[in-house]
Design an enzyme around this catalytic site. Structure first.
Site, PDB file in Angstrom:
ATOM      1  N   GLU A  41      32.655 -20.768  -9.821  1.00  0.00           N
ATOM      2  CA  GLU A  41      32.348 -20.477  -8.423  1.00  0.00           C
ATOM      3  C   GLU A  41      31.296 -19.377  -8.315  1.00  0.00           C
ATOM      4  O   GLU A  41      30.381 -19.455  -7.480  1.00  0.00           O
ATOM      5  CB  GLU A  41      33.633 -20.081  -7.699  1.00  0.00           C
ATOM      6  CG  GLU A  41      34.606 -21.253  -7.566  1.00  0.00           C
ATOM      7  CD  GLU A  41      36.017 -20.813  -7.219  1.00  0.00           C
ATOM      8  OE1 GLU A  41      36.220 -19.611  -6.938  1.00  0.00           O
ATOM      9  OE2 GLU A  41      36.919 -21.664  -7.240  1.00  0.00           O
ATOM     10  N   LYS A  98      48.908 -19.885  -9.886  1.00  0.00           N
ATOM     11  CA  LYS A  98      47.662 -20.622  -9.704  1.00  0.00           C
ATOM     12  C   LYS A  98      46.498 -19.864 -10.336  1.00  0.00           C
ATOM     13  O   LYS A  98      46.360 -18.662 -10.163  1.00  0.00           O
ATOM     14  CB  LYS A  98      47.386 -20.839  -8.223  1.00  0.00           C
ATOM     15  CG  LYS A  98      46.284 -21.855  -7.921  1.00  0.00           C
ATOM     16  CD  LYS A  98      46.258 -22.158  -6.431  1.00  0.00           C
ATOM     17  CE  LYS A  98      45.330 -23.316  -6.123  1.00  0.00           C
ATOM     18  NZ  LYS A  98      43.925 -22.950  -6.301  1.00  0.00           N
ATOM     19  N   VAL A  99      45.669 -20.567 -11.081  1.00  0.00           N
ATOM     20  CA  VAL A  99      44.471 -19.987 -11.689  1.00  0.00           C
ATOM     21  C   VAL A  99      43.274 -20.840 -11.291  1.00  0.00           C
ATOM     22  O   VAL A  99      43.308 -22.062 -11.413  1.00  0.00           O
ATOM     23  CB  VAL A  99      44.594 -19.918 -13.228  1.00  0.00           C
ATOM     24  CG1 VAL A  99      43.321 -19.324 -13.822  1.00  0.00           C
ATOM     25  CG2 VAL A  99      45.814 -19.099 -13.635  1.00  0.00           C
ATOM     26  N   SER A 107      -4.674  -0.402  -3.666  1.00  0.00           N
ATOM     27  CA  SER A 107      -3.343  -1.021  -3.530  1.00  0.00           C
ATOM     28  C   SER A 107      -3.431  -2.530  -3.695  1.00  0.00           C
ATOM     29  O   SER A 107      -2.488  -3.170  -4.168  1.00  0.00           O
ATOM     30  CB  SER A 107      -2.751  -0.696  -2.153  1.00  0.00           C
ATOM     31  OG  SER A 107      -2.595   0.685  -1.980  1.00  0.00           O
ATOM     32  N   THR A 165       0.816  -1.213   0.000  1.00  0.00           N
ATOM     33  CA  THR A 165       0.000   0.000   0.000  1.00  0.00           C
ATOM     34  C   THR A 165       0.850   1.263   0.000  1.00  0.00           C
ATOM     35  O   THR A 165       0.565   2.232  -0.713  1.00  0.00           O
ATOM     36  CB  THR A 165      -0.939   0.012   1.227  1.00  0.00           C
ATOM     37  OG1 THR A 165      -1.835  -1.098   1.142  1.00  0.00           O
ATOM     38  CG2 THR A 165      -1.743   1.296   1.300  1.00  0.00           C
ATOM     39  N   HIS A 216      28.578 -42.000 -10.561  1.00  0.00           N
ATOM     40  CA  HIS A 216      28.983 -42.067  -9.147  1.00  0.00           C
ATOM     41  C   HIS A 216      30.382 -41.485  -8.953  1.00  0.00           C
ATOM     42  O   HIS A 216      31.095 -41.888  -8.023  1.00  0.00           O
ATOM     43  CB  HIS A 216      28.950 -43.515  -8.627  1.00  0.00           C
ATOM     44  CG  HIS A 216      27.658 -44.215  -8.841  1.00  0.00           C
ATOM     45  ND1 HIS A 216      26.618 -44.162  -7.947  1.00  0.00           N
ATOM     46  CD2 HIS A 216      27.228 -44.981  -9.883  1.00  0.00           C
ATOM     47  CE1 HIS A 216      25.602 -44.872  -8.408  1.00  0.00           C
ATOM     48  NE2 HIS A 216      25.948 -45.373  -9.588  1.00  0.00           N
ATOM     49  N   SER A 224      45.578 -16.942  -6.621  1.00  0.00           N
ATOM     50  CA  SER A 224      46.052 -17.087  -5.250  1.00  0.00           C
ATOM     51  C   SER A 224      46.966 -15.940  -4.869  1.00  0.00           C
ATOM     52  O   SER A 224      47.737 -15.446  -5.694  1.00  0.00           O
ATOM     53  CB  SER A 224      46.806 -18.414  -5.091  1.00  0.00           C
ATOM     54  OG  SER A 224      47.403 -18.510  -3.808  1.00  0.00           O
ATOM     55  N   ASP A 261      -7.868  10.637  -5.625  1.00  0.00           N
ATOM     56  CA  ASP A 261      -9.051  10.833  -6.456  1.00  0.00           C
ATOM     57  C   ASP A 261      -8.756  10.718  -7.953  1.00  0.00           C
ATOM     58  O   ASP A 261      -9.638  10.311  -8.719  1.00  0.00           O
ATOM     59  CB  ASP A 261      -9.673  12.206  -6.178  1.00  0.00           C
ATOM     60  CG  ASP A 261     -10.168  12.342  -4.739  1.00  0.00           C
ATOM     61  OD1 ASP A 261     -10.394  11.292  -4.100  1.00  0.00           O
ATOM     62  OD2 ASP A 261     -10.312  13.482  -4.268  1.00  0.00           O
TER      63      ASP A 261
END
Length: 500
Positions: free
Chosen positions: A369, A362-363, A178, A138, A226, A356, A170
Site C-alpha cells: 500500500e 488481521k495483518v 540566475s 532568481t 484478465h 486492524s 560582483d
C-alpha cells in the site's frame, strides 16, 4: 575534507529529523556580535531592509521572505538544489581566478561554498526561501550569493552585510546570471540524486526480485489473464517479469543522463554568454565534473538550455514509467498474497505490524500500500512537471522551481520506497506451495493442453461441462473418450511452461 559527492550524502542523511535552527555565531553588522532578536540594516536596489543580525542572508532574501510567505518549512527550496548551487558557485569562484578575480576573494568564496555544499547553512536556516517564488529561481540564486558573500566576509574579518571585501553580485555571481545558474543547479542536483539515491535503491529492489525469481524457478502455478485462470507458468517466471520491468526502468534513467549532464552555466541572461569570457563555460563544467565525479559538460546550445526544461520532462517521464512498473508489481504481490484463507494466498508476505484496530489477528499488505501510494504521487508530479516544462516562453522557462522540486521529490520517494519495499516485503516473501498446487490442479485452463490432440471445440466442451457440473477436467475428458494414459501424458503442467 570530504569529496563533494560524499559531503552531499552526509549532509542529506545528517539532516533527517533535525529542526532548522535560526542561530549562527558571527559578527553583527553594527554591534560586532550576534544577539538573538536583533537586526542589521541591509540594502538592495529597492532600498533598506532589516535582516536578523545572526543570519547570513541579506536584503534580497529578506524581501523574498516578505513577498512570498507561502506554506511552511516543507515548501522550502529542496536542499539538493542549494547544495548544487554551492557546487557551481565554488567552481565559478575557482575558474574566475583565471579571469582576474582576486585570489583571496576566490579562496574565501570557495571555502564558504563548502558549508553550503555540506548542508550546514541549510540546516541552520540561512536558506529560508520557498519554491513558490520567481519562476527563474532568481531569489534563490541571490540567497546563495548573499550567504556565501557574508560567510566569506566573516571568515575575512569583515562585517556581515557590508558587501566588503566580498560582494554577492560582483564576486560570488561573477560571470553568471540566475538564468543560467538555476538551471545548472537543477541538472547538478538531479544528476547527483539519480546516481546516489535512485539508481542504487532501484537496483537493490531489482536484484532482490531477481533472487526470488531464481528461488521460485521450480514452483509451477496457474497463470492469470484478465484476472481469470490461464495456463501454467512458474512463480519464478512471473517474478522474472517484474525484474525485467525494473531493469528497463534503470535503462530509461541511464538513457536520460546524457541530457542531465549538460549544463546551462555560461549562457548568462538569454544564452549569449554576455559578461563571461571565452572558455569560462567549458572550464566551469569541467570543475563541476571534478567536484561531483559525474561527467557534466557545457550544454551544446545555451538557448535551449535556458528556454526549455525538456531534459527534466524526459527524466520525470522515466520516473513516471518506473512508478507505473512499481504500481503493477506491488499490486500483483498484494493480490497474490491476499487471504490468508479467503483470497488467492499463493504468497506469504512478511507480517510487520497489526493491521486492524477492530479485527484481532488481521495483518495487511502495508508495504504494498505504501508503494502504490508513492506511485500515485509520482504520477501526480508528472502532471506538474509536464505543465511546467510546456510553459517556457521565449528565452526562459519560468516554472523551474516547480519542476525541480517535483523531480527531486519523485526521485526521493521512489528511492526510499524501493529500498523499503525490498527490505520489508520482497526479501521476506515465501511461497505457499500447498495453496499454489491446489489452485493449479483445480484450474480448468489446463484443458488448453488437449487442443493439439482433440481440437479446440471438443476441448472447450470438456472445460464447460466440468465447470457446469462441478467436476474435474479429467472426469469429463475420460467421458469424452480421452484415455487415462493420454490425459496423464497430455495434461502435464511441467510440459506447459514453454514451446516444445
Amino acid at each position: 575534507m570530504l569529496p563533494v559527492s560524499r559531503m552531499l550524502v552526509v549532509g542529506k542523511y545528517f539532516s533527517r529529523g533535525l529542526r532548522v535552527s535560526a542561530s549562527l555565531s558571527g559578527k553583527d553588522g553594527k554591534k560586532g556580535k550576534s544577539k538573538e532578536g536583533k537586526f542589521r540594516m541591509e540594502k538592495d536596489t529597492f532600498g533598506e531592509l532589516k535582516v536578523p543580525s545572526e543570519m547570513l542572508f541579506g536584503a534580497q532574501t529578506m524581501r523574498s521572505k516578505i513577498n512570498f510567505p507561502i506554506g511552511d518549512i516543507g515548501e522550502r527550496m529542496p536542499m539538493p538544489v542549494i547544495q548544487a548551487m554551492g557546487i557551481l558557485k565554488k567552481a565559478c569562484a575557482e575558474v574566475n581566478k583565471d579571469y582576474g578575480l582576486d585570489g583571496k576573494i576566490s579562496d574565501a568564496v570557495s571555502c564558504a561554498c563548502d558549508d553550503v555544499i555540506s548542508g550546514k547553512f541549510y540546516k541552520r536556516g540561512h536558506f529560508p526561501l520557498v519554491i513558490w517564488q520567481t519562476g527563474s529561481g532568481t531569489q534563490t540564486n541571490m540567497n546563495t550569493n548573499e550567504v556565501i558573500s557574508n560567510a566569506a566576509i566573516k571568515a575575512m574579518g569583515g562585517e556581515l552585510g557590508s558587501k566588503k571585501p566580498v560582494h554577492p553580485n560582483d564576486h560570488v555571481n561573477k560571470s553568471q546570471s540566475s538564468n543560467d545558474t538555476f538551471p545548472a543547479a537543477i541538472h547538478i542536483s538531479v544528476g547527483m540524486e539519480l546516481n546516489e539515491r535512485l539508481i542504487p535503491s532501484l537496483t537493490h529492489l531489482r536484484d532482490a526480485i531477481k533472487c526470488k525469481s531464481e528461488d521460485f524457478k521450480d514452483i509451477i502455478k496457474i497463470g492469470r489473464t484478465h484476472l481469470m485462470d490461464a495456463v501454467p507458468l512458474t512463480l519464478g517466471q512471473e517474478f522474472s517479469g517484474y525484474a525485467q520491468q525494473l531493469t528497463y526502468g534503470l535503462d530509461r534513467i541511464n538513457a536520460c543522463l546524457p541530457r542531465v549532464y549538460e549544463l546551462a552555466l555560461g549562457g548568462t541572461a538569454v544564452g549569449t554568454g554576455l559578461n563571461t569570457h571565452k572558455g569560462f563555460a567549458e572550464k566551469v563544467s569541467k570543475r563541476i565534473a571534478d567536484l561531483t565525479c559525474l561527467p557534466f559538460v557545457k550544454a551544446p546550445n545555451f538557448f535551449e538550455a535556458l528556454a526549455a526544461r525538456d531534459a527534466m520532462v524526459e527524466v520525470h517521464g522515466a520516473l513516471n514509467t518506473i512508478a507505473v512498473s512499481l504500481m503493477k508489481i506491488a499490486n500483483d504481490i498484494r493480490l497474490l498474497g491476499s487471504g490468508p484463507r479467503c483470497g488467492l494466498g499463493e504468497l506469504m508476505l512478511p507480517e510487520n505490524e497489526p493491521g486492524s484496530s477492530i479485527m484481532p489477528g488481521k495483518v495487511n499488505p502495508t508495504q504494498c500500500e505504501s508503494m502504490t501510494m508513492i506511485c500515485a504521487q509520482v504520477m501526480g508530479n508528472q502532471v506538474a512537471v509536464t505543465i511546467g516544462g510546456a510553459n517556457g516562453h521565449f528565452e526562459l522557462n519560468v516554472f523551474k522551481p516547480l519542476i525541480v522540486s517535483n523531480v527531486l521529490r519523485s526521485i526521493r520517494l521512489l528511492a526510499d520506497g524501493s529500498k523499503n519495499f525490498s527490505k520489508n516485503c520482497v526479501e521476506g516473501i515465501k511461497p505457499n506451495n500447498e495453496r499454489i498446487a491446489k489452485i493449479m490442479n483445480e484450474s480448468l485452463m489446463l484443458v488448453t493442453a488437449l487442443n493439439p490432440h482433440i481440437g479446440y471445440d471438443k476441448a472447450a466442451a470438456i472445460a464447460k461441462t466440468a465447470h457446469n457440473n462441478g467436476t474435474t477436467l479429467k472426469e469429463e475428458a475420460l467421458k469424452a473418450g480421452v484415455t487415462e494414459e493420454q490425459f496423464k501424458e497430455w495434461v502435464d503442467p511441467k510440459k506447459m511452461l514453454g514451446p516444445k
